[in-house]
Design a protein around this motif. Sequence first.
Motif, PDB file in Angstrom:
ATOM      1  N   PRO A   1     -22.013  -1.223   8.618  1.00 34.56           N
ATOM      2  CA  PRO A   1     -22.150  -2.676   8.402  1.00 34.56           C
ATOM      3  C   PRO A   1     -21.884  -3.100   6.965  1.00 34.56           C
ATOM      4  N   GLU A   2     -22.087  -2.178   6.028  1.00 30.24           N
ATOM      5  CA  GLU A   2     -21.886  -2.522   4.620  1.00 30.24           C
ATOM      6  C   GLU A   2     -21.138  -1.393   3.913  1.00 30.24           C
ATOM      7  N   ILE A   3     -19.852  -1.609   3.653  1.00 26.12           N
ATOM      8  CA  ILE A   3     -19.054  -0.678   2.859  1.00 26.12           C
ATOM      9  C   ILE A   3     -18.329  -1.475   1.779  1.00 26.12           C
ATOM     10  N   LYS A   4     -17.778  -0.747   0.818  1.00 27.44           N
ATOM     11  CA  LYS A   4     -17.112  -1.425  -0.299  1.00 27.44           C
ATOM     12  C   LYS A   4     -15.650  -1.748   0.003  1.00 27.44           C
ATOM     13  N   GLY A   5     -15.011  -0.914   0.845  1.00 27.11           N
ATOM     14  CA  GLY A   5     -13.619  -1.168   1.155  1.00 27.11           C
ATOM     15  C   GLY A   5     -13.149  -0.361   2.345  1.00 27.11           C
ATOM     16  N   PHE A   6     -11.973  -0.734   2.878  1.00 26.67           N
ATOM     17  CA  PHE A   6     -11.396  -0.019   4.020  1.00 26.67           C
ATOM     18  C   PHE A   6      -9.887  -0.019   3.901  1.00 26.67           C
ATOM     19  N   GLN A   7      -9.265   0.802   4.740  1.00 26.30           N
ATOM     20  CA  GLN A   7      -7.808   0.848   4.812  1.00 26.30           C
ATOM     21  C   GLN A   7      -7.401   1.322   6.197  1.00 26.30           C
ATOM     22  N   VAL A   8      -6.193   0.889   6.663  1.00 29.05           N
ATOM     23  CA  VAL A   8      -5.685   1.251   7.986  1.00 29.05           C
ATOM     24  C   VAL A   8      -4.249   1.738   7.836  1.00 29.05           C
ATOM     25  N   MET A   9      -3.960   2.921   8.362  1.00 20.98           N
ATOM     26  CA  MET A   9      -2.601   3.454   8.380  1.00 20.98           C
ATOM     27  C   MET A   9      -2.402   4.236   9.672  1.00 20.98           C
ATOM     28  N   ASN A  10      -1.151   4.539   9.990  1.00 20.79           N
ATOM     29  CA  ASN A  10      -0.932   5.316  11.210  1.00 20.79           C
ATOM     30  C   ASN A  10      -0.850   6.795  10.881  1.00 20.79           C
ATOM     31  N   ASP A  11      -0.653   7.622  11.913  1.00 19.72           N
ATOM     32  CA  ASP A  11      -0.705   9.070  11.720  1.00 19.72           C
ATOM     33  C   ASP A  11       0.445   9.589  10.869  1.00 19.72           C
ATOM     34  N   ASN A  12       1.508   8.801  10.674  1.00 18.35           N
ATOM     35  CA  ASN A  12       2.609   9.201   9.812  1.00 18.35           C
ATOM     36  C   ASN A  12       2.416   8.745   8.364  1.00 18.35           C
ATOM     37  N   GLY A  13       1.331   8.017   8.106  1.00 22.51           N
ATOM     38  CA  GLY A  13       1.054   7.581   6.738  1.00 22.51           C
ATOM     39  C   GLY A  13       1.547   6.200   6.410  1.00 22.51           C
ATOM     40  N   SER A  14       2.015   5.429   7.413  1.00 22.62           N
ATOM     41  CA  SER A  14       2.477   4.055   7.170  1.00 22.62           C
ATOM     42  C   SER A  14       1.283   3.110   7.171  1.00 22.62           C
ATOM     43  N   TYR A  15       1.194   2.244   6.167  1.00 26.13           N
ATOM     44  CA  TYR A  15       0.072   1.320   6.042  1.00 26.13           C
ATOM     45  C   TYR A  15       0.216   0.129   6.976  1.00 26.13           C
ATOM     46  N   LEU A  16      -0.929  -0.368   7.440  1.00 25.56           N
ATOM     47  CA  LEU A  16      -0.938  -1.603   8.238  1.00 25.56           C
ATOM     48  C   LEU A  16      -0.458  -2.770   7.383  1.00 25.56           C
ATOM     49  N   TYR A  17      -0.946  -2.851   6.146  1.00 28.19           N
ATOM     50  CA  TYR A  17      -0.478  -3.845   5.170  1.00 28.19           C
ATOM     51  C   TYR A  17       0.282  -3.095   4.070  1.00 28.19           C
ATOM     52  N   ARG A  18       1.588  -3.263   4.014  1.00 29.25           N
ATOM     53  CA  ARG A  18       2.374  -2.515   3.040  1.00 29.25           C
ATOM     54  C   ARG A  18       2.001  -2.873   1.602  1.00 29.25           C
ATOM     55  N   HIS A  19       1.616  -4.108   1.379  1.00 27.29           N
ATOM     56  CA  HIS A  19       1.315  -4.545   0.017  1.00 27.29           C
ATOM     57  C   HIS A  19      -0.023  -3.997  -0.495  1.00 27.29           C
ATOM     58  N   THR A  20      -0.811  -3.356   0.411  1.00 24.97           N
ATOM     59  CA  THR A  20      -2.091  -2.767  -0.023  1.00 24.97           C
ATOM     60  C   THR A  20      -1.974  -1.262  -0.193  1.00 24.97           C
ATOM     61  N   LYS A  21      -0.766  -0.734  -0.232  1.00 26.66           N
ATOM     62  CA  LYS A  21      -0.570   0.711  -0.341  1.00 26.66           C
ATOM     63  C   LYS A  21      -1.261   1.271  -1.577  1.00 26.66           C
ATOM     64  N   GLY A  22      -2.043   2.322  -1.362  1.00 23.81           N
ATOM     65  CA  GLY A  22      -2.685   3.018  -2.464  1.00 23.81           C
ATOM     66  C   GLY A  22      -3.960   2.373  -2.973  1.00 23.81           C
ATOM     67  N   ARG A  23      -4.455   1.342  -2.337  1.00 29.41           N
ATOM     68  CA  ARG A  23      -5.708   0.714  -2.797  1.00 29.41           C
ATOM     69  C   ARG A  23      -6.546   0.278  -1.598  1.00 29.41           C
ATOM     70  N   TRP A  24      -7.816   0.108  -1.861  1.00 33.18           N
ATOM     71  CA  TRP A  24      -8.760  -0.277  -0.817  1.00 33.18           C
ATOM     72  C   TRP A  24      -8.774  -1.786  -0.613  1.00 33.18           C
ATOM     73  N   ILE A  25      -8.910  -2.196   0.671  1.00 36.45           N
ATOM     74  CA  ILE A  25      -9.074  -3.611   1.005  1.00 36.45           C
ATOM     75  C   ILE A  25     -10.569  -3.920   0.932  1.00 36.45           C
ATOM     76  N   PRO A  26     -10.982  -4.934   0.151  1.00 29.63           N
ATOM     77  CA  PRO A  26     -12.410  -5.280   0.089  1.00 29.63           C
ATOM     78  C   PRO A  26     -12.947  -5.607   1.477  1.00 29.63           C
ATOM     79  N   ASP A  27     -14.115  -5.058   1.787  1.00 30.13           N
ATOM     80  CA  ASP A  27     -14.678  -5.219   3.141  1.00 30.13           C
ATOM     81  C   ASP A  27     -15.369  -6.560   3.293  1.00 30.13           C
ATOM     82  N   SER A  28     -15.147  -7.187   4.441  1.00 25.77           N
ATOM     83  CA  SER A  28     -15.838  -8.417   4.835  1.00 25.77           C
ATOM     84  C   SER A  28     -15.622  -8.605   6.324  1.00 25.77           C
ATOM     85  N   THR A  29     -16.411  -9.463   6.945  1.00 25.01           N
ATOM     86  CA  THR A  29     -16.262  -9.708   8.379  1.00 25.01           C
ATOM     87  C   THR A  29     -14.893 -10.295   8.696  1.00 25.01           C
TER      88      THR A  29
END
Length: 333
Positions: free
Chosen positions: A180-208
Amino acid sequence: MKPRTDKNEPTSLSFLDVIACAFGAIVILVLILPIGQQTVSETESPSAAAMGRILFLIDKTNEEILSLKSQIESSKALLASIQAESATISDATRLISNAVDDALEQTADVDAKRSALATTRSILESIQPQGPATEQVQTELAGIPVDSEYLAFVIDTSGSMQTIWDVVLKEIERFWLLYPEIKGFQVMNDNGSYLYRHTKGRWIPDSTSARKRALLRTRVWLGFSNSSPVEGIVKAVDDLYRDGIKMAIVVVGDDYQGASFQGILDQIDRKVQSRSVKEGELRIHAIGFWNRTSVAAPENFGVLMRALTHRNNGAFVALEARNSNPLPIPFLR
């Protein structure tokens, strides 16, 4: 007129007196005679009177004995009746006692089950994280360590996974609720491609809202996949790990196409060592879907993930992909 005087009157009165005296004497004799005898001569011994009383008492005793015998017979009949009724009552009592024993055994069994369920519920409640949405997390996800501050999903986006994509997204969301409370998250596929390309290499701040946007974007995500999670895991460790953070990688898939298990494990170990990951700062979890209709050997993924999560302080959960309410697959756990 002068009453007539009978010349024989004195003689008549004397006769009546004699008769009266005789009668009185007879009465006196009757009163003074000993009981049980009509006459006693003046020469009879004094013990005769006592003998008469004894004979009288014997007669009375015989009468009482006869009466007692009659009462005894009546009592015997009553006792026999009571014994017959007692036998019937004893049978009924035994049946009732057996029924009571059975009821007590069933009650004890129910109490034992109730106690076991209460203990299980207490354990589950104690290990589930607290938060507004944690009620929705079902028990097959309970017990997973949730001390990580950052969460990276590595998701298989192959064709077989697309056939069960709705179930996959639902389970990702349920797993995410464990944190319920984390500092950040990230999503990529099994080949290493990011869900958001512009967030490559950094954490997305967590929020609902950030979680909702990521899940909506994942729903229409069609990235290339070779059904081997090694590239995504290595990419997540290489790009996202920072010294001093607590990070968890969650591998999501249904298949492993490779022929080697040890090679992948060694490759991930080398990457973790090259990044100087400290003890307790990295966990690798996995969610596996039993998708036999679309995958030739779904057990390969389970074998690999069991070893990988064990080596990296994580947990592996296997789920039935075709069920709207997934169940754990015991042999993969």
